[in-house]
Write a protein that holds these residues in place. Structure first.
Motif, PDB file in Angstrom:
ATOM      1  N   LEU A 222       0.822  -1.215   0.000  1.00  0.00           N
ATOM      2  CA  LEU A 222       0.000   0.000   0.000  1.00  0.00           C
ATOM      3  C   LEU A 222       0.856   1.266   0.000  1.00  0.00           C
ATOM      4  CD1 LEU A 222      -2.970  -1.029   2.328  1.00  0.00           C
ATOM      5  CD2 LEU A 222      -2.955  -0.808  -0.167  1.00  0.00           C
ATOM      6  N   PRO A 223       1.915   1.360   0.795  1.00  0.00           N
ATOM      7  CA  PRO A 223       2.777   2.547   0.677  1.00  0.00           C
ATOM      8  C   PRO A 223       3.409   2.696  -0.706  1.00  0.00           C
ATOM      9  CG  PRO A 223       3.190   1.424   2.749  1.00  0.00           C
ATOM     10  CD  PRO A 223       2.299   0.518   1.948  1.00  0.00           C
ATOM     11  N   LEU A 224       3.780   1.575  -1.321  1.00  0.00           N
ATOM     12  CA  LEU A 224       4.365   1.642  -2.661  1.00  0.00           C
ATOM     13  C   LEU A 224       3.336   2.110  -3.676  1.00  0.00           C
ATOM     14  CD1 LEU A 224       6.783   1.166  -4.500  1.00  0.00           C
ATOM     15  CD2 LEU A 224       6.107  -1.252  -4.657  1.00  0.00           C
ATOM     16  N   ILE A 230      -0.576   4.486  -7.886  1.00  0.00           N
ATOM     17  CA  ILE A 230      -1.289   3.339  -8.443  1.00  0.00           C
ATOM     18  C   ILE A 230      -2.573   3.133  -7.649  1.00  0.00           C
ATOM     19  CG2 ILE A 230      -1.193   0.849  -8.880  1.00  0.00           C
ATOM     20  CD1 ILE A 230       1.858   1.102  -9.014  1.00  0.00           C
ATOM     21  N   ALA A 231      -3.691   2.977  -8.346  1.00  0.00           N
ATOM     22  CA  ALA A 231      -4.963   2.681  -7.688  1.00  0.00           C
ATOM     23  C   ALA A 231      -4.944   1.248  -7.163  1.00  0.00           C
ATOM     24  CB  ALA A 231      -6.116   2.869  -8.665  1.00  0.00           C
ATOM     25  N   VAL A 232      -5.688   1.015  -6.079  1.00  0.00           N
ATOM     26  CA  VAL A 232      -5.691  -0.292  -5.420  1.00  0.00           C
ATOM     27  C   VAL A 232      -7.117  -0.827  -5.322  1.00  0.00           C
ATOM     28  CG1 VAL A 232      -5.178  -1.557  -3.302  1.00  0.00           C
ATOM     29  CG2 VAL A 232      -3.634   0.263  -4.070  1.00  0.00           C
ATOM     30  N   ILE A 233      -7.328  -2.009  -5.899  1.00  0.00           N
ATOM     31  CA  ILE A 233      -8.581  -2.750  -5.743  1.00  0.00           C
ATOM     32  C   ILE A 233      -8.325  -3.866  -4.736  1.00  0.00           C
ATOM     33  CG2 ILE A 233     -10.264  -4.245  -6.880  1.00  0.00           C
ATOM     34  CD1 ILE A 233      -9.742  -2.723  -9.465  1.00  0.00           C
ATOM     35  N   VAL A 234      -9.260  -4.065  -3.829  1.00  0.00           N
ATOM     36  CA  VAL A 234      -9.102  -5.067  -2.781  1.00  0.00           C
ATOM     37  C   VAL A 234     -10.051  -6.238  -3.014  1.00  0.00           C
ATOM     38  CG1 VAL A 234      -9.421  -5.551  -0.322  1.00  0.00           C
ATOM     39  CG2 VAL A 234      -8.252  -3.459  -1.047  1.00  0.00           C
ATOM     40  N   ASN A 235      -9.459  -7.437  -3.142  1.00  0.00           N
ATOM     41  CA  ASN A 235     -10.267  -8.647  -3.220  1.00  0.00           C
ATOM     42  C   ASN A 235     -10.277  -9.372  -1.869  1.00  0.00           C
ATOM     43  OD1 ASN A 235      -7.891 -10.431  -3.110  1.00  0.00           O
ATOM     44  ND2 ASN A 235      -7.556  -9.942  -5.275  1.00  0.00           N
ATOM     45  N   ARG A 236     -11.149 -10.360  -1.736  1.00  0.00           N
ATOM     46  CA  ARG A 236     -11.301 -11.158  -0.520  1.00  0.00           C
ATOM     47  C   ARG A 236     -11.507 -10.296   0.737  1.00  0.00           C
ATOM     48  NH1 ARG A 236     -10.106 -16.446  -0.552  1.00  0.00           N
ATOM     49  NH2 ARG A 236      -9.320 -16.349   1.598  1.00  0.00           N
TER      50      ARG A 236
END
Length: 318
Positions: A222-224, A230-236
């Motif tokens: 997440l810090p990177l 970069i956008a982050v999508i979270v699965n599970r």
């Protein structure tokens, strides 16, 4: 993950392993103060920014792993269309699928056509094949199943043959045939390689596993993502239902009301989408009432850093 039979209730997903403490207990912090909120239905849906473009997307999307893999079952396909209708009616936009997910892509496409919302979807899919030469044909087959003119986002699924597929996706973006490019992983796999690709390639999105117990990505990924924009999508987000199944044996803590949560699902989702480096969580469900509840987690008060610590500590202690 491998394709599996559709469960009867996504909130009662099977327990794939005994739930273990996945996060070290942290010091509790006082609950957030909150003024009298507006009714949930009147509150604005939380939006998040895609760093590479400035586009805004809702903080909660819709996953299709297992829940939309219903084969040719007409009644189940109709139920999936109802889930999608409720999703869009509640303000949702981003739907995620993959060639790995059995019949899910076809079910998404049929549902979009049935409810007339193909023009409203943020279509996120993946390339998942072991050879680069099969990538273009698989992507085109996926697009036809969805019934969309182009995908908004394509990601290399679980880094499979990423050295072959990523250049193709970047070329598609450069040619105007794709809006965003990314990579995915799940359940903590191949994080070192994942970080290396994030640091060296021009990615718009990454997709990773993250929830109240599985928090390894907080240290580096997440810090990177923030550093690399970069956008982050979270699965599970629910550990495929196992997290909620375990939590529902316990009473909802009083502090849940301070952040507008009416159940454990919203607690779990608000923990994720309140993280400043997360763009969108994609819970999967086969029920319209659950998708409305999931979108409700993107409304109202959000946990601050102190509350997020309190939430993680509480769940780790159960």
């Amino acid at each position: 993950m491998t394709a599996a039979a559709r469960p009867t209730d996504s909130r009662r997903g099977f327990l794939r392993r005994v739930l273990a403490a996945g996060a070290a207990p942290l010091a509790a912090a006082p609950a957030m103060a909150q003024t009298s909120p507006a009714p949930a239905s009147a509150q604005a849906l939380a939006m998040r920014t895609v760093p590479s473009s400035g586009e805004r997307v809702p903080a909660v999307g819709l996953g299709t792993w297992i829940t939309f893999n219903v084969g040719r079952d007409a009644a189940a396909r109709e139920e999936c269309a109802g889930v999608m209708r409720a999703f869009f009616d509640a303000g949702g936009r981003l739907i995620d699928s993959s060639p790995m997910y059995g019949s899910s892509q076809a079910v998404v496409g049929e549902g979009l056509a049935r409810i007339g919302r193909a023009g409203d979807v943020f279509a996120a899919d993946k390339v998942w094949t072991g050879t680069g030469r099969d990538g273009p044909s698989q992507i085109e087959a996926s697009r036809r199943l969805w019934g969309v003119p182009r995908f908004d986002l394509l990601q290399v699924h679980n880094l499979l043959a990423w050295e072959d597929h990523l250049p193709l996706l970047l070329k598609m973006k450069a040619d105007g045939r794709l809006r965003y490019v990314g990579i995915t992983t799940s359940e903590g796999r191949r994080h070192r390689e994942f970080e290396s690709i994030m640091a060296s390639q021009p990615l718009d999105f990454v997709q990773i596993s993250y929830n109240l117990l599985d928090r390894d990505v907080e240290a580096r990924i997440l810090p990177l993502a923030r550093e690399r924009r970069i956008a982050v999508i979270v699965n599970r987000p629910f550990r495929q239902g196992a997290l909620l199944q375990a939590l529902q044996r316990h009473p909802l803590p009083a502090w849940a009301a301070d952040i507008g949560c009416d159940g454990w699902a919203q607690v779990a989702l608000k923990f994720i989408v309140s993280h400043p480096d997360v763009t969108c969580a994609i819970p999967a469900t086969s029920r319209a009432d659950h998708v409305r509840q999931n979108l409700g987690a993107a409304r109202g008060a959000m946990p601050d850093a102190a509350m997020r610590r309190r939430m993680a500590a509480h769940v780790a202690s159960l």
